[in-house]
Design a protein around this motif. Structure first.
Motif, PDB file in Angstrom:
ATOM      1  N   PRO A 156       0.795  -1.236   0.000  1.00 20.46           N
ATOM      2  CA  PRO A 156       0.000   0.000   0.000  1.00 20.46           C
ATOM      3  C   PRO A 156       0.827   1.285   0.000  1.00 20.46           C
ATOM      4  O   PRO A 156       2.039   1.265   0.229  1.00 20.46           O
ATOM      5  CB  PRO A 156      -0.829  -0.104   1.288  1.00 20.46           C
ATOM      6  N   GLN A 157       0.139   2.376  -0.221  1.00 23.26           N
ATOM      7  CA  GLN A 157       0.748   3.683  -0.402  1.00 23.26           C
ATOM      8  C   GLN A 157       1.515   4.157   0.835  1.00 23.26           C
ATOM      9  O   GLN A 157       1.093   3.955   1.973  1.00 23.26           O
ATOM     10  CB  GLN A 157      -0.350   4.711  -0.724  1.00 23.26           C
ATOM     11  N   SER A 158       2.642   4.807   0.594  1.00 21.28           N
ATOM     12  CA  SER A 158       3.449   5.380   1.664  1.00 21.28           C
ATOM     13  C   SER A 158       2.696   6.500   2.386  1.00 21.28           C
ATOM     14  O   SER A 158       2.138   7.401   1.755  1.00 21.28           O
ATOM     15  CB  SER A 158       4.753   5.928   1.082  1.00 21.28           C
ATOM     16  N   ILE A 159       2.704   6.460   3.718  1.00 20.80           N
ATOM     17  CA  ILE A 159       2.082   7.531   4.502  1.00 20.80           C
ATOM     18  C   ILE A 159       2.853   8.828   4.305  1.00 20.80           C
ATOM     19  O   ILE A 159       2.270   9.921   4.292  1.00 20.80           O
ATOM     20  CB  ILE A 159       2.041   7.141   5.990  1.00 20.80           C
ATOM     21  N   THR A 160       4.163   8.723   4.123  1.00 18.04           N
ATOM     22  CA  THR A 160       4.987   9.917   3.915  1.00 18.04           C
ATOM     23  C   THR A 160       4.536  10.711   2.705  1.00 18.04           C
ATOM     24  O   THR A 160       4.580  11.945   2.710  1.00 18.04           O
ATOM     25  CB  THR A 160       6.461   9.503   3.731  1.00 18.04           C
ATOM     26  N   SER A 161       4.088  10.027   1.661  1.00 20.57           N
ATOM     27  CA  SER A 161       3.668  10.730   0.447  1.00 20.57           C
ATOM     28  C   SER A 161       2.472  11.638   0.728  1.00 20.57           C
ATOM     29  O   SER A 161       2.367  12.733   0.153  1.00 20.57           O
ATOM     30  CB  SER A 161       3.323   9.726  -0.661  1.00 20.57           C
ATOM     31  N   LEU A 205      -3.910  11.382  -2.206  1.00 21.21           N
ATOM     32  CA  LEU A 205      -2.951  10.571  -1.461  1.00 21.21           C
ATOM     33  C   LEU A 205      -3.547  10.029  -0.170  1.00 21.21           C
ATOM     34  O   LEU A 205      -3.266   8.885   0.226  1.00 21.21           O
ATOM     35  CB  LEU A 205      -1.689  11.380  -1.164  1.00 21.21           C
ATOM     36  N   SER A 206      -4.374  10.837   0.514  1.00 21.39           N
ATOM     37  CA  SER A 206      -4.995  10.339   1.750  1.00 21.39           C
ATOM     38  C   SER A 206      -5.916   9.161   1.450  1.00 21.39           C
ATOM     39  O   SER A 206      -5.925   8.155   2.175  1.00 21.39           O
ATOM     40  CB  SER A 206      -5.770  11.464   2.445  1.00 21.39           C
ATOM     41  N   THR A 207      -6.692   9.264   0.376  1.00 25.42           N
ATOM     42  CA  THR A 207      -7.581   8.168  -0.007  1.00 25.42           C
ATOM     43  C   THR A 207      -6.776   6.931  -0.401  1.00 25.42           C
ATOM     44  O   THR A 207      -7.146   5.798  -0.063  1.00 25.42           O
ATOM     45  CB  THR A 207      -8.478   8.600  -1.178  1.00 25.42           C
ATOM     46  N   ALA A 208      -5.657   7.143  -1.099  1.00 24.11           N
ATOM     47  CA  ALA A 208      -4.814   6.013  -1.510  1.00 24.11           C
ATOM     48  C   ALA A 208      -4.246   5.281  -0.306  1.00 24.11           C
ATOM     49  O   ALA A 208      -4.171   4.041  -0.292  1.00 24.11           O
ATOM     50  CB  ALA A 208      -3.680   6.517  -2.407  1.00 24.11           C
ATOM     51  N   VAL A 209      -3.842   6.029   0.730  1.00 23.83           N
ATOM     52  CA  VAL A 209      -3.311   5.392   1.940  1.00 23.83           C
ATOM     53  C   VAL A 209      -4.399   4.631   2.673  1.00 23.83           C
ATOM     54  O   VAL A 209      -4.247   3.461   3.026  1.00 23.83           O
ATOM     55  CB  VAL A 209      -2.671   6.450   2.870  1.00 23.83           C
ATOM     56  N   ILE A 210      -5.547   5.302   2.909  1.00 26.19           N
ATOM     57  CA  ILE A 210      -6.614   4.726   3.735  1.00 26.19           C
ATOM     58  C   ILE A 210      -7.211   3.480   3.087  1.00 26.19           C
ATOM     59  O   ILE A 210      -7.279   2.401   3.688  1.00 26.19           O
ATOM     60  CB  ILE A 210      -7.708   5.773   3.992  1.00 26.19           C
ATOM     61  N   PHE A 211      -7.648   3.613   1.835  1.00 27.61           N
ATOM     62  CA  PHE A 211      -8.296   2.478   1.177  1.00 27.61           C
ATOM     63  C   PHE A 211      -7.285   1.471   0.646  1.00 27.61           C
ATOM     64  O   PHE A 211      -7.607   0.292   0.505  1.00 27.61           O
ATOM     65  CB  PHE A 211      -9.221   2.981   0.066  1.00 27.61           C
ATOM     66  N   GLY A 212      -6.068   1.958   0.374  1.00 31.08           N
ATOM     67  CA  GLY A 212      -5.034   1.036  -0.067  1.00 31.08           C
ATOM     68  C   GLY A 212      -4.709   0.003   0.993  1.00 31.08           C
ATOM     69  O   GLY A 212      -4.544  -1.189   0.698  1.00 31.08           O
ATOM     70  N   MET A 213      -4.629   0.437   2.258  1.00 25.18           N
ATOM     71  CA  MET A 213      -4.346  -0.515   3.329  1.00 25.18           C
ATOM     72  C   MET A 213      -5.518  -1.457   3.580  1.00 25.18           C
ATOM     73  O   MET A 213      -5.333  -2.600   3.993  1.00 25.18           O
ATOM     74  CB  MET A 213      -3.963   0.236   4.605  1.00 25.18           C
ATOM     75  N   LEU A 214      -6.737  -0.974   3.339  1.00 27.34           N
ATOM     76  CA  LEU A 214      -7.907  -1.829   3.531  1.00 27.34           C
ATOM     77  C   LEU A 214      -7.961  -2.968   2.511  1.00 27.34           C
ATOM     78  O   LEU A 214      -8.299  -4.103   2.855  1.00 27.34           O
ATOM     79  CB  LEU A 214      -9.190  -0.996   3.442  1.00 27.34           C
ATOM     80  N   VAL A 215      -7.627  -2.653   1.250  1.00 29.81           N
ATOM     81  CA  VAL A 215      -7.756  -3.671   0.192  1.00 29.81           C
ATOM     82  C   VAL A 215      -6.455  -4.417  -0.062  1.00 29.81           C
ATOM     83  O   VAL A 215      -6.435  -5.388  -0.813  1.00 29.81           O
ATOM     84  CB  VAL A 215      -8.247  -3.029  -1.131  1.00 29.81           C
ATOM     85  N   SER A 216      -5.373  -3.975   0.585  1.00 25.19           N
ATOM     86  CA  SER A 216      -4.063  -4.540   0.245  1.00 25.19           C
ATOM     87  C   SER A 216      -3.913  -5.997   0.654  1.00 25.19           C
ATOM     88  O   SER A 216      -3.301  -6.793  -0.066  1.00 25.19           O
ATOM     89  CB  SER A 216      -2.952  -3.706   0.903  1.00 25.19           C
ATOM     90  N   LEU A 217      -4.447  -6.356   1.823  1.00 28.27           N
ATOM     91  CA  LEU A 217      -4.220  -7.716   2.312  1.00 28.27           C
ATOM     92  C   LEU A 217      -4.758  -8.777   1.359  1.00 28.27           C
ATOM     93  O   LEU A 217      -4.006  -9.673   0.937  1.00 28.27           O
ATOM     94  CB  LEU A 217      -4.831  -7.866   3.712  1.00 28.27           C
ATOM     95  N   PRO A 218      -6.038  -8.728   0.944  1.00 30.30           N
ATOM     96  CA  PRO A 218      -6.502  -9.732  -0.020  1.00 30.30           C
ATOM     97  C   PRO A 218      -5.785  -9.638  -1.363  1.00 30.30           C
ATOM     98  O   PRO A 218      -5.519 -10.677  -2.003  1.00 30.30           O
ATOM     99  CB  PRO A 218      -8.000  -9.438  -0.165  1.00 30.30           C
ATOM    100  N   LEU A 219      -5.437  -8.424  -1.795  1.00 32.81           N
ATOM    101  CA  LEU A 219      -4.744  -8.277  -3.078  1.00 32.81           C
ATOM    102  C   LEU A 219      -3.340  -8.868  -3.035  1.00 32.81           C
ATOM    103  O   LEU A 219      -2.911  -9.554  -3.975  1.00 32.81           O
ATOM    104  CB  LEU A 219      -4.676  -6.802  -3.461  1.00 32.81           C
ATOM    105  N   LEU A 220      -2.621  -8.620  -1.940  1.00 35.95           N
ATOM    106  CA  LEU A 220      -1.259  -9.156  -1.832  1.00 35.95           C
ATOM    107  C   LEU A 220      -1.265 -10.673  -1.713  1.00 35.95           C
ATOM    108  O   LEU A 220      -0.389 -11.351  -2.263  1.00 35.95           O
ATOM    109  CB  LEU A 220      -0.556  -8.521  -0.628  1.00 35.95           C
TER     110      LEU A 220
END
Length: 351
Positions: A306-311, A325-340
């Motif tokens: 998922p997206q870097s928080i620093t970005s 970027l905030s949306t990418a971090v928040i929703f990226g971490m939510l969907v990342s586990l099944p995707l990875l």
């Protein structure tokens, strides 16, 4: 082989981040503790204090002599491909822009590998994979985040210089206060470079990477240990970095009209860049340097972290698409586990 215990470890690392985010959101939206000006001050503190110490802390403890430079080379090739594609898009396409190229670069290349990637890849492939992710995180902090800072400062300098030139042009009139409207020529290249390098010279994020990797080379070469008083001073500030960044993101969300601040279309765009374009570019880079087997699989999966928080922190500090970027971090971490996990099983069939 990844198991339920490994998935639990990733979830256990992610949930506290959402707790910090929720506290930040509630402190503005429900409890009215912070004003918008105070929210900006908190983000500034994260950008110029917490994150430099966070970067310094994990860079200090890397071993640059044990790095896998083939994987780092593949990572560099993938990011170069992305930079060239985005530069061509900004230059040649009517829909391209310099600002969106910067944001797209962040979405494609900058990952939150220490929080999500390290524990998950340790479960998938073992300790060596986790070590590899940490190495790539160090390179990201030293090279790719510094490049992001450079282009953000360059954009900021161009805007400021153009505003000064425009004001000077507006006041260049004759008699009766008449104004002359003229075309302002967004200043000279070397003048801009001087301004940008001076800004970077006083930015603690630049020093954190340089000091950290310098100490890592010296300490591992001569087997030195950092004095505990210095170690503790760095650590006490470093531990606040990620939590405060998520808290700041919660503050930002609370000041927006909608939780998905950028809308569903840009959210889908960000997810596509993060989970498809980044891994695709990494696959090209990895194959180019001859990675095979599990090394190739790890290289591709870590690019889909998922997206870097620093970005987000930098995007907010420099006023460039922070909502995306905030949306990418928040929703990226939510969907990342099944995707990875899906990446893991799909790549297991690759020879």
């Amino acid at each position: 082989m990844i198991g339920w215990a490994d998935i639990y470890n990733v979830v256990a690392a992610m949930v506290p981040l959402y707790v910090a985010l929720g506290l930040g959101y509630g402190s503005v939206r429900w409890w009215r503790i912070f004003t918008p000006e105070q929210c900006e001050a908190i983000n500034r503190m994260v950008a110029y204090f917490s994150f430099p110490f966070f970067t310094l802390e994990f860079t200090l403890h890397t071993d640059p002599y044990a790095m896998n430079y083939r994987v780092i080379g593949a990572d560099a090739i993938s990011k170069l491909i992305i930079v060239l594609v985005l530069a061509a898009w900004a230059k040649c396409s009517s829909k391209g822009s310099y600002c969106w190229s910067i944001t797209s670069y962040s979405l494609c290349t900058l990952t939150n590998s220490l929080v999500v990637g390290a524990p998950l890849l340790n479960g998938m492939y073992g300790q060596w994979a986790q070590d590899l992710v940490v190495q790539l995180s160090v390179v990201q902090a030293i090279v790719w985040l510094t490049l992001l800072l450079f282009v953000l400062e360059l954009r900021k300098a161009r805007i400021q210089e153009a505003m000064v030139a425009a004001i000077s042009s507006d006041h260049d009139g004759s008699g009766g206060g008449a104004r002359i409207v003229s075309v302002v020529h967004r200043p000279a290249f070397w003048s801009l470079m001087k301004i940008v390098w001076l800004k970077l010279a006083v930015n603690p994020n630049s020093y954190a990477s340089i000091v950290g990797i310098t100490w890592a080379f010296v300490a591992n070469r001569w087997h030195l240990e950092m004095p505990s008083i210095m170690e503790g001073s760095v650590l006490i500030m470093s531990r606040a970095g990620t939590g405060l960044a998520m808290f700041s993101m919660g503050l930002f969300m609370a000041t927006q009209e909608k939780i998905i601040a950028c809308g569903p279309r840009l959210t889908a765009f960000g997810m596509a860049l993060r989970f498809a374009a980044g891994p695709a570019a990494m696959a090209i880079g990895a194959i180019a340097v001859g990675l095979r087997g599990d090394l190739l699989r790890v290289a591709i999966i870590q690019a889909a972290i998922p997206q870097s928080i620093t970005s987000f922190i930098f995007a907010r500090e420099y006023g460039l698409h922070a909502e995306v970027l905030s949306t990418a971090v928040i929703f990226g971490m939510l969907v990342s586990l099944p995707l990875l996990v899906a990446y893991y099983f799909a790549l297991s069939f690759m020879s």
